[in-house]
Design a protein around this motif. Sequence first.
Motif, PDB file in Angstrom:
ATOM      1  N   TRP A 230      13.732  12.283  -7.674  1.00  0.00           N
ATOM      2  CA  TRP A 230      14.587  11.095  -7.690  1.00  0.00           C
ATOM      3  C   TRP A 230      15.346  10.967  -6.371  1.00  0.00           C
ATOM      4  N   LYS A 231      15.451   9.730  -5.889  1.00  0.00           N
ATOM      5  CA  LYS A 231      16.176   9.468  -4.648  1.00  0.00           C
ATOM      6  C   LYS A 231      16.824   8.093  -4.732  1.00  0.00           C
ATOM      7  N   GLN A 232      18.110   8.035  -4.453  1.00  0.00           N
ATOM      8  CA  GLN A 232      18.819   6.764  -4.481  1.00  0.00           C
ATOM      9  C   GLN A 232      18.708   6.069  -3.131  1.00  0.00           C
ATOM     10  N   LEU A 233      18.682   4.752  -3.159  1.00  0.00           N
ATOM     11  CA  LEU A 233      18.618   3.977  -1.922  1.00  0.00           C
ATOM     12  C   LEU A 233      19.924   4.099  -1.151  1.00  0.00           C
ATOM     13  N   ASP A 234      19.821   4.450   0.128  1.00  0.00           N
ATOM     14  CA  ASP A 234      20.974   4.491   1.024  1.00  0.00           C
ATOM     15  C   ASP A 234      21.000   3.177   1.794  1.00  0.00           C
ATOM     16  N   GLU A 235      21.943   2.314   1.458  1.00  0.00           N
ATOM     17  CA  GLU A 235      21.970   0.973   2.036  1.00  0.00           C
ATOM     18  C   GLU A 235      22.428   0.959   3.496  1.00  0.00           C
ATOM     19  N   THR A 236      22.830   2.112   4.024  1.00  0.00           N
ATOM     20  CA  THR A 236      23.216   2.185   5.433  1.00  0.00           C
ATOM     21  C   THR A 236      22.019   2.504   6.331  1.00  0.00           C
ATOM     22  N   ILE A 237      20.873   2.812   5.715  1.00  0.00           N
ATOM     23  CA  ILE A 237      19.657   3.150   6.465  1.00  0.00           C
ATOM     24  C   ILE A 237      18.697   1.972   6.444  1.00  0.00           C
ATOM     25  N   ASP A 238      18.153   1.633   7.605  1.00  0.00           N
ATOM     26  CA  ASP A 238      17.149   0.569   7.674  1.00  0.00           C
ATOM     27  C   ASP A 238      15.861   1.079   7.040  1.00  0.00           C
ATOM     28  N   ILE A 239      15.401   0.377   6.039  1.00  0.00           N
ATOM     29  CA  ILE A 239      14.227   0.817   5.307  1.00  0.00           C
ATOM     30  C   ILE A 239      12.967   0.214   5.924  1.00  0.00           C
ATOM     31  N   GLU A 240      11.927   1.035   6.040  1.00  0.00           N
ATOM     32  CA  GLU A 240      10.631   0.585   6.541  1.00  0.00           C
ATOM     33  C   GLU A 240       9.615   0.755   5.423  1.00  0.00           C
ATOM     34  N   TYR A 241       8.842  -0.297   5.163  1.00  0.00           N
ATOM     35  CA  TYR A 241       7.882  -0.261   4.072  1.00  0.00           C
ATOM     36  C   TYR A 241       6.469   0.024   4.585  1.00  0.00           C
ATOM     37  N   GLY A 242       5.646   0.554   3.673  1.00  0.00           N
ATOM     38  CA  GLY A 242       4.260   0.826   4.022  1.00  0.00           C
ATOM     39  C   GLY A 242       3.931   2.299   3.960  1.00  0.00           C
ATOM     40  N   VAL A 243       2.926   2.702   4.723  1.00  0.00           N
ATOM     41  CA  VAL A 243       2.475   4.095   4.747  1.00  0.00           C
ATOM     42  C   VAL A 243       2.443   4.588   6.188  1.00  0.00           C
ATOM     43  N   THR A 244       2.495   5.901   6.337  1.00  0.00           N
ATOM     44  CA  THR A 244       2.527   6.482   7.691  1.00  0.00           C
ATOM     45  C   THR A 244       1.188   6.337   8.398  1.00  0.00           C
ATOM     46  N   HIS A 245       0.115   6.198   7.627  1.00  0.00           N
ATOM     47  CA  HIS A 245      -1.210   5.987   8.224  1.00  0.00           C
ATOM     48  C   HIS A 245      -1.801   4.727   7.598  1.00  0.00           C
ATOM     49  N   ALA A 246      -1.449   3.587   8.166  1.00  0.00           N
ATOM     50  CA  ALA A 246      -1.814   2.291   7.584  1.00  0.00           C
ATOM     51  C   ALA A 246      -3.209   1.855   8.030  1.00  0.00           C
ATOM     52  N   PRO A 247      -3.867   1.015   7.218  1.00  0.00           N
ATOM     53  CA  PRO A 247      -5.189   0.516   7.611  1.00  0.00           C
ATOM     54  C   PRO A 247      -5.135  -0.484   8.755  1.00  0.00           C
ATOM     55  N   ASN A 248      -3.957  -1.110   8.971  1.00  0.00           N
ATOM     56  CA  ASN A 248      -3.780  -2.099  10.044  1.00  0.00           C
ATOM     57  C   ASN A 248      -4.862  -3.173  10.003  1.00  0.00           C
ATOM     58  N   SER A 249      -5.095  -3.693   8.816  1.00  0.00           N
ATOM     59  CA  SER A 249      -6.131  -4.706   8.638  1.00  0.00           C
ATOM     60  C   SER A 249      -5.796  -5.550   7.416  1.00  0.00           C
ATOM     61  N   TYR A 250      -6.239  -6.811   7.453  1.00  0.00           N
ATOM     62  CA  TYR A 250      -6.135  -7.671   6.281  1.00  0.00           C
ATOM     63  C   TYR A 250      -7.476  -7.779   5.563  1.00  0.00           C
ATOM     64  N   ASN A 251      -8.469  -7.068   6.078  1.00  0.00           N
ATOM     65  CA  ASN A 251      -9.800  -7.074   5.471  1.00  0.00           C
ATOM     66  C   ASN A 251      -9.757  -6.288   4.163  1.00  0.00           C
TER      67      ASN A 251
END
Length: 305
Positions: A230-251
Motif C-alpha cells: 500500500w502507498k498513499q499519493l503524495d500530492e507534493t510530488i509530480d506524478i509521471e504515468y506509464g511504464v519505465t520501458h514503454a512501447p513508444n508506439s500507437y500501433n
Amino acid sequence: MNFTNPLVYGVPCFLALILLEYSYSKSHHNKKLYNLKDLGASLFMGVGSAIIAPLIKTISAIVIFNVVYELFNPEIGGIRTNIMGWESFGYAWYIWIACQLLDDFTYYWFHRQNHMVRFLWAAHIVHHSSNKYNLGTAVRNGWFTLFYKPLFYMWLPAIGFPPAMVIVCLGIESLWQFQLHTQYISKMGFVEQLFNTHTMHQVHHAKNIAYLDKNHGGFLNIFDRIFGTWKQLDETIDIEYGVTHAPNSYNPWIILTHEYKDIWLDTKKSKNWYHKFMYTFGPPGWSHDNSTQTVKQMQLELKKQ
C-alpha cells in the motif's frame, strides 16, 4: 440460476463517460489529459477485449468453472455437497457478500502476480503502457490476460460458490476498476481507510520509482496494507504515468506484443537455462549481469540516496 454479466450494461456507460471526461477536459483547460492517438489505441484494445472476452469467458464459465464446480461439489442425495463435507453455497445475500470479498482477495493476488512474473507482465503491461491517466486508459486491456485469469479464480467454484455468482462478482469488480481511472476525484477522507480509491490507483499507474508495484487492490485496500504494497499519493510530488520501458508506439500490435519480443531477445543474452527461465518468469527487470534492475532493486537504491 443464470445471471447477466454486469459488464454487458457497463460497456455503453464506459463509452459515454469517456466522451464526457474528454469533453470536460477540453473545455476546462486540461487539454493534455487526452491524446487522440493514445485514446484511439486504448479504444482499439478495449474493443478487442470486448470481442475476445465472451469467447474466453464461455470457456471459463461453462468449461473450467462448471467442471471444477461439478467435480468438487457433487450431488449427494439430491443435495450438492462439497467434497470437504459442507453443503455447497446458495444465493443468500450474505453468500454474495462473501463471494465478492473473496473475489477481491483473489483479484489482489492475480493483479500482483501480473506485476511480479514477467511473462504475465507482458500481457498486463498493455494496461500500463499509456503515459495518460484517464477513463480511456481504463479500457486499454491486454487481450492475452483473458486466457489465464480464470485459473486464479478456480478455487471459488471449487469450495462451493456457484459459477454464475463468481462471474457476476468478476463483472462487478471490473465496473469498480473502470471508474478509478480519473484524475477528477481527489482524496476521499475516511473512505480511503477501507476502499481502493482514485488517488490510490493513480499511484498504481505511476512510473515514479517509489510508486512502482503499489496498490494492487480491487475494491478494498486492506490486502495492500496487510501484504506491504500500500502507498498513499503524495500530492507534493509530480506524478509521471506509464511504464519505465514503454512501447513508444500507437500501433496496437506493438502495444500488445512488445514485451514478449523483449523477453525473447533477453533469453538470447545467456546460454544458461536458469537465466533464460528468469528472463521469462522472474520479476520484470531481472538480468543475469545487472544490466537492468527489478523494482525492488530500484527502490532499495532510492532509499540509500
